[in-house]
Design a protein around this motif. Structure first.
Motif, PDB file in Angstrom:
ATOM      1  N   TYR A 115      -0.635   7.164 -15.975  1.00  0.00           N
ATOM      2  CA  TYR A 115      -0.593   6.884 -14.541  1.00  0.00           C
ATOM      3  C   TYR A 115       0.212   7.961 -13.821  1.00  0.00           C
ATOM      4  O   TYR A 115       1.238   8.413 -14.332  1.00  0.00           O
ATOM      5  CB  TYR A 115       0.042   5.514 -14.272  1.00  0.00           C
ATOM      6  CG  TYR A 115      -0.619   4.387 -15.018  1.00  0.00           C
ATOM      7  CD1 TYR A 115      -1.869   3.906 -14.647  1.00  0.00           C
ATOM      8  CD2 TYR A 115       0.007   3.793 -16.120  1.00  0.00           C
ATOM      9  CE1 TYR A 115      -2.477   2.872 -15.339  1.00  0.00           C
ATOM     10  CE2 TYR A 115      -0.586   2.755 -16.816  1.00  0.00           C
ATOM     11  CZ  TYR A 115      -1.830   2.299 -16.423  1.00  0.00           C
ATOM     12  OH  TYR A 115      -2.435   1.281 -17.110  1.00  0.00           O
ATOM     13  N   PRO A 116      -0.205   8.356 -12.618  1.00  0.00           N
ATOM     14  CA  PRO A 116       0.541   9.376 -11.885  1.00  0.00           C
ATOM     15  C   PRO A 116       1.762   8.790 -11.188  1.00  0.00           C
ATOM     16  O   PRO A 116       1.855   7.579 -10.970  1.00  0.00           O
ATOM     17  CB  PRO A 116      -0.481   9.873 -10.849  1.00  0.00           C
ATOM     18  CG  PRO A 116      -1.356   8.678 -10.592  1.00  0.00           C
ATOM     19  CD  PRO A 116      -1.443   7.942 -11.906  1.00  0.00           C
ATOM     20  N   THR A 117       2.703   9.664 -10.849  1.00  0.00           N
ATOM     21  CA  THR A 117       3.901   9.279 -10.108  1.00  0.00           C
ATOM     22  C   THR A 117       3.675   9.520  -8.621  1.00  0.00           C
ATOM     23  O   THR A 117       3.225  10.604  -8.224  1.00  0.00           O
ATOM     24  CB  THR A 117       5.110  10.105 -10.566  1.00  0.00           C
ATOM     25  OG1 THR A 117       5.335   9.864 -11.955  1.00  0.00           O
ATOM     26  CG2 THR A 117       6.357   9.734  -9.795  1.00  0.00           C
ATOM     27  N   ASN A 118       3.972   8.517  -7.805  1.00  0.00           N
ATOM     28  CA  ASN A 118       3.832   8.673  -6.355  1.00  0.00           C
ATOM     29  C   ASN A 118       5.016   9.465  -5.817  1.00  0.00           C
ATOM     30  O   ASN A 118       6.087   8.929  -5.584  1.00  0.00           O
ATOM     31  CB  ASN A 118       3.759   7.308  -5.665  1.00  0.00           C
ATOM     32  CG  ASN A 118       2.509   6.534  -6.045  1.00  0.00           C
ATOM     33  OD1 ASN A 118       1.538   7.101  -6.530  1.00  0.00           O
ATOM     34  ND2 ASN A 118       2.531   5.237  -5.852  1.00  0.00           N
ATOM     35  N   ARG A 119       4.823  10.749  -5.644  1.00  0.00           N
ATOM     36  CA  ARG A 119       5.889  11.637  -5.164  1.00  0.00           C
ATOM     37  C   ARG A 119       5.591  12.134  -3.751  1.00  0.00           C
ATOM     38  O   ARG A 119       6.450  12.123  -2.872  1.00  0.00           O
ATOM     39  CB  ARG A 119       6.059  12.822  -6.121  1.00  0.00           C
ATOM     40  CG  ARG A 119       7.140  13.812  -5.744  1.00  0.00           C
ATOM     41  CD  ARG A 119       7.200  14.951  -6.757  1.00  0.00           C
ATOM     42  NE  ARG A 119       5.944  15.672  -6.821  1.00  0.00           N
ATOM     43  CZ  ARG A 119       5.639  16.737  -6.069  1.00  0.00           C
ATOM     44  NH1 ARG A 119       6.515  17.197  -5.199  1.00  0.00           N
ATOM     45  NH2 ARG A 119       4.473  17.343  -6.194  1.00  0.00           N
ATOM     46  N   VAL A 120       4.349  12.577  -3.531  1.00  0.00           N
ATOM     47  CA  VAL A 120       3.932  13.110  -2.232  1.00  0.00           C
ATOM     48  C   VAL A 120       2.990  12.116  -1.558  1.00  0.00           C
ATOM     49  O   VAL A 120       2.173  11.474  -2.225  1.00  0.00           O
ATOM     50  CB  VAL A 120       3.226  14.475  -2.402  1.00  0.00           C
ATOM     51  CG1 VAL A 120       2.758  15.027  -1.066  1.00  0.00           C
ATOM     52  CG2 VAL A 120       4.160  15.461  -3.089  1.00  0.00           C
ATOM     53  N   TYR A 121       3.119  12.014  -0.235  1.00  0.00           N
ATOM     54  CA  TYR A 121       2.264  11.123   0.558  1.00  0.00           C
ATOM     55  C   TYR A 121       1.562  11.940   1.637  1.00  0.00           C
ATOM     56  O   TYR A 121       1.970  13.060   1.962  1.00  0.00           O
ATOM     57  CB  TYR A 121       3.094  10.003   1.186  1.00  0.00           C
ATOM     58  CG  TYR A 121       3.684   9.058   0.160  1.00  0.00           C
ATOM     59  CD1 TYR A 121       3.097   7.816  -0.091  1.00  0.00           C
ATOM     60  CD2 TYR A 121       4.813   9.414  -0.571  1.00  0.00           C
ATOM     61  CE1 TYR A 121       3.629   6.957  -1.041  1.00  0.00           C
ATOM     62  CE2 TYR A 121       5.349   8.554  -1.531  1.00  0.00           C
ATOM     63  CZ  TYR A 121       4.754   7.336  -1.753  1.00  0.00           C
ATOM     64  OH  TYR A 121       5.268   6.494  -2.691  1.00  0.00           O
ATOM     65  N   CYS A 122       0.510  11.373   2.199  1.00  0.00           N
ATOM     66  CA  CYS A 122      -0.277  12.071   3.219  1.00  0.00           C
ATOM     67  C   CYS A 122      -0.624  11.112   4.356  1.00  0.00           C
ATOM     68  O   CYS A 122      -1.054   9.984   4.108  1.00  0.00           O
ATOM     69  CB  CYS A 122      -1.555  12.637   2.586  1.00  0.00           C
ATOM     70  SG  CYS A 122      -2.624  13.472   3.768  1.00  0.00           S
ATOM     71  N   THR A 123      -0.452  11.576   5.588  1.00  0.00           N
ATOM     72  CA  THR A 123      -0.725  10.737   6.756  1.00  0.00           C
ATOM     73  C   THR A 123      -2.137  10.933   7.306  1.00  0.00           C
ATOM     74  O   THR A 123      -2.577  10.170   8.160  1.00  0.00           O
ATOM     75  CB  THR A 123       0.295  11.031   7.869  1.00  0.00           C
ATOM     76  OG1 THR A 123       0.282  12.440   8.164  1.00  0.00           O
ATOM     77  CG2 THR A 123       1.693  10.617   7.440  1.00  0.00           C
ATOM     78  N   GLU A 124      -2.853  11.964   6.826  1.00  0.00           N
ATOM     79  CA  GLU A 124      -4.223  12.214   7.283  1.00  0.00           C
ATOM     80  C   GLU A 124      -5.135  12.500   6.089  1.00  0.00           C
ATOM     81  O   GLU A 124      -5.638  13.615   5.930  1.00  0.00           O
ATOM     82  CB  GLU A 124      -4.272  13.375   8.273  1.00  0.00           C
ATOM     83  CG  GLU A 124      -3.504  13.135   9.566  1.00  0.00           C
ATOM     84  CD  GLU A 124      -3.601  14.314  10.530  1.00  0.00           C
ATOM     85  OE1 GLU A 124      -4.526  15.152  10.341  1.00  0.00           O
ATOM     86  OE2 GLU A 124      -2.765  14.406  11.449  1.00  0.00           O
ATOM     87  N   PRO A 125      -5.344  11.505   5.222  1.00  0.00           N
ATOM     88  CA  PRO A 125      -6.165  11.730   4.016  1.00  0.00           C
ATOM     89  C   PRO A 125      -7.612  12.059   4.354  1.00  0.00           C
ATOM     90  O   PRO A 125      -8.161  11.555   5.340  1.00  0.00           O
ATOM     91  CB  PRO A 125      -6.047  10.402   3.268  1.00  0.00           C
ATOM     92  CG  PRO A 125      -5.689   9.395   4.315  1.00  0.00           C
ATOM     93  CD  PRO A 125      -4.854  10.121   5.316  1.00  0.00           C
ATOM     94  N   LYS A 126      -8.213  12.894   3.524  1.00  0.00           N
ATOM     95  CA  LYS A 126      -9.624  13.287   3.703  1.00  0.00           C
ATOM     96  C   LYS A 126     -10.533  12.630   2.668  1.00  0.00           C
ATOM     97  O   LYS A 126     -11.616  12.161   2.985  1.00  0.00           O
ATOM     98  CB  LYS A 126      -9.748  14.816   3.599  1.00  0.00           C
ATOM     99  CG  LYS A 126      -8.951  15.578   4.643  1.00  0.00           C
ATOM    100  CD  LYS A 126      -9.427  15.290   6.047  1.00  0.00           C
ATOM    101  CE  LYS A 126      -8.651  16.119   7.071  1.00  0.00           C
ATOM    102  NZ  LYS A 126      -9.046  15.795   8.453  1.00  0.00           N
TER     103      LYS A 126
END
Length: 457
Positions: free
Chosen positions: A313-324
């Protein structure tokens, strides 16, 4: 308590030994035997090594024997890309197993000068502290590649507890690590069982071959398939509970008793040769604008590439406010760039960048998707030589990969069996995350003397 601890430099306690430049012409990744050249890519960002889920580099040439590593010795990562800078200074201990590990360049081996002054377990946790990591970051050189050196490592100053207190600190933190390691070993075993079932049913076609052989020898084909599926002898089948025997009989009956030719070779009668594009919903990632990324938890978890991949499973480190582009919870995440073929599972709806593709079998079977992509790992590795700078696979080539299309009822049964294993694995991973967070909360408090060690049982 820390007021009573003397302030020292690491140089008073340890030396750092450079590794050797092993010749690339003798490094091979597809061997099952031979000494392992420890590489930066084998380190886990949370500390330690993850040899079980990273590519192992085996050495086939001659080398100085001084660069053999002993179990328990600590290596530090001395260089890294700025994009993954957290790896700088991360420690890993050589495991106690049957492998021989070699000390590679860009890794520093910790050599303790006086074991009556410092405990190696304590040192390991010291190297994992944020304060030590900050020291290396602020003294590192380089722009795209960060470098540290033995002198910069050993210039670190800190308050040194007594040897007895060091051992208590190590024992407390190691107790968490042992439980984490136990859960990881259980998960490894569960996944290996599921992989073995997948290989038996969908790669080697063992139940089908058992039926073919039984027919040729005048035995009951269904009974033979039941033995293969259950891993039991014919006599042992009679001792199974009636409901278990009935389910086993139902499963065995779904496998044909004949192989037929196809464009991908002999396959079970009634199954078809197909492609990833026909059998799976595949979504290639697309990178959003850079200004939409953050590490403050705003928006949707974002994975640009395999940088944040873990064992499963990946680690949630980076987030995005405008996903494509998106992946859904349970989707299989496939690295499609440098290196190609690393696989994880999404634990939540997430945004995927251009280094990732998400896949799900059109039947909805998460387990079949995951184990299919894991099985194709060696095939994917062929694409690591594609491209002008680094390996990659495009959407056309990914969807064109030839695979089988099995009986849908068999897929349902496999989904139920492997899905049960996957559920257990996920629960263990959640426990691991909880234990890791608690351990990491205690770490700075123990090293600073904030916790009274005399009260620790």
């Amino acid at each position: 308590m820390s007021a009573d601890w003397p302030n020292v430099r690491l140089s008073e306690l340890i030396d750092i030994k450079h590794g050797w430049a092993f010749k690339g012409t003798h490094i091979v990744e597809d061997l099952d035997q031979g000494p392992i050249v420890v590489a930066i890519g084998n380190f886990d960002y949370s500390g330690g090594f993850r040899f079980e889920s990273t590519r192992l580099k085996r050495y086939t040439g001659e080398y100085p024997k001084d660069y053999k590593l002993k179990a328990g010795e600590i290596l530090l990562a001395m260089t890294c890309q700025t994009a993954g800078g957290e790896i700088l200074g991360i420690p890993g201990r050589i495991p106690e197993d049957e492998n021989l590990y070699l000390h590679n360049q860009r890794l520093g081996k910790v050599v303790i000068k006086d074991r009556s002054a410092v405990d190696d377990e304590f040192l390991y946790w010291l190297f994992l502290s944020k304060r030590f990591n900050h020291h290396l970051f602020t003294t590192a050189t380089g722009t795209k590649i960060l470098h540290t050196s033995p002198d910069k490592i050993t210039s670190y100053k800190f308050n040194l507890p007594s040897l007895e207190e060091q051992k208590v600190i190590g024992q407390v933190l190691n107790s968490f690590s042992r439980k984490i390691a136990t859960n990881r070993q259980i998960n490894q075993t569960l996944e290996e069982i599921a992989q073995a079932i997948f290989k038996s049913w969908f790669v080697d076609f063992d139940p089908v071959k058992a039926k073919i052989e039984a027919k040729a020898n005048g035995r009951d084909p269904e009974r033979a398939a039941m033995c293969v599926i259950s891993g039991k002898t014919d006599a042992e089948l009679d001792h199974l509970p009636p409901d278990q025997l009935s389910q086993l009989s139902t499963t065995a009956a779904l496998f044909p008793d004949e192989l037929t030719d196809s464009e991908i070779g002999p396959i079970p009668k009634g199954w078809r040769g197909s492609t990833i594009g026909k059998e799976f919903k595949a979504t290639m990632g697309q990178s959003p604008p850079g200004h939409t990324y953050n590490e403050a938890g705003e928006g949707m978890p974002f994975f640009q590439g395999r940088r944040d991949f873990g064992w499963r499973y990946p680690t949630n480190r980076v987030y995005c406010t405008e996903p494509k582009r998106y992946a859904k919870i349970g989707d299989t995440l496939l690295s499609v760039r440098a290196p190609v073929g690393d696989v994880n599972k999404a634990t939540a709806d997430c945004c995927i960048g251009r280094g990732i593709a998400s896949l799900r079998h059109k039947s909805g079977c998460e387990a079949y998707t995951y184990y299919t992509m894991k099985r194709l790992g060696q095939y994917f590795s062929n694409f690591d030589t594609e491209g002008t700078v680094f390996g990659s696979i495009n959407q056309k080539d990914l969807k064109a990969i030839k695979i089988i299309s099995p009986n849908s009822e068999i897929l349902k049964i496999f989904s139920k069996i492997a899905g049960s294993f996957d559920h257990q694995i996920l629960n263990h991973e959640k426990q691991i995350n909880t234990l890791t967070q608690l351990r990491d909360t205690l770490l700075p408090k123990l090293l600073s003397g904030e916790i009274d060690l005399s009260q620790v049982p």
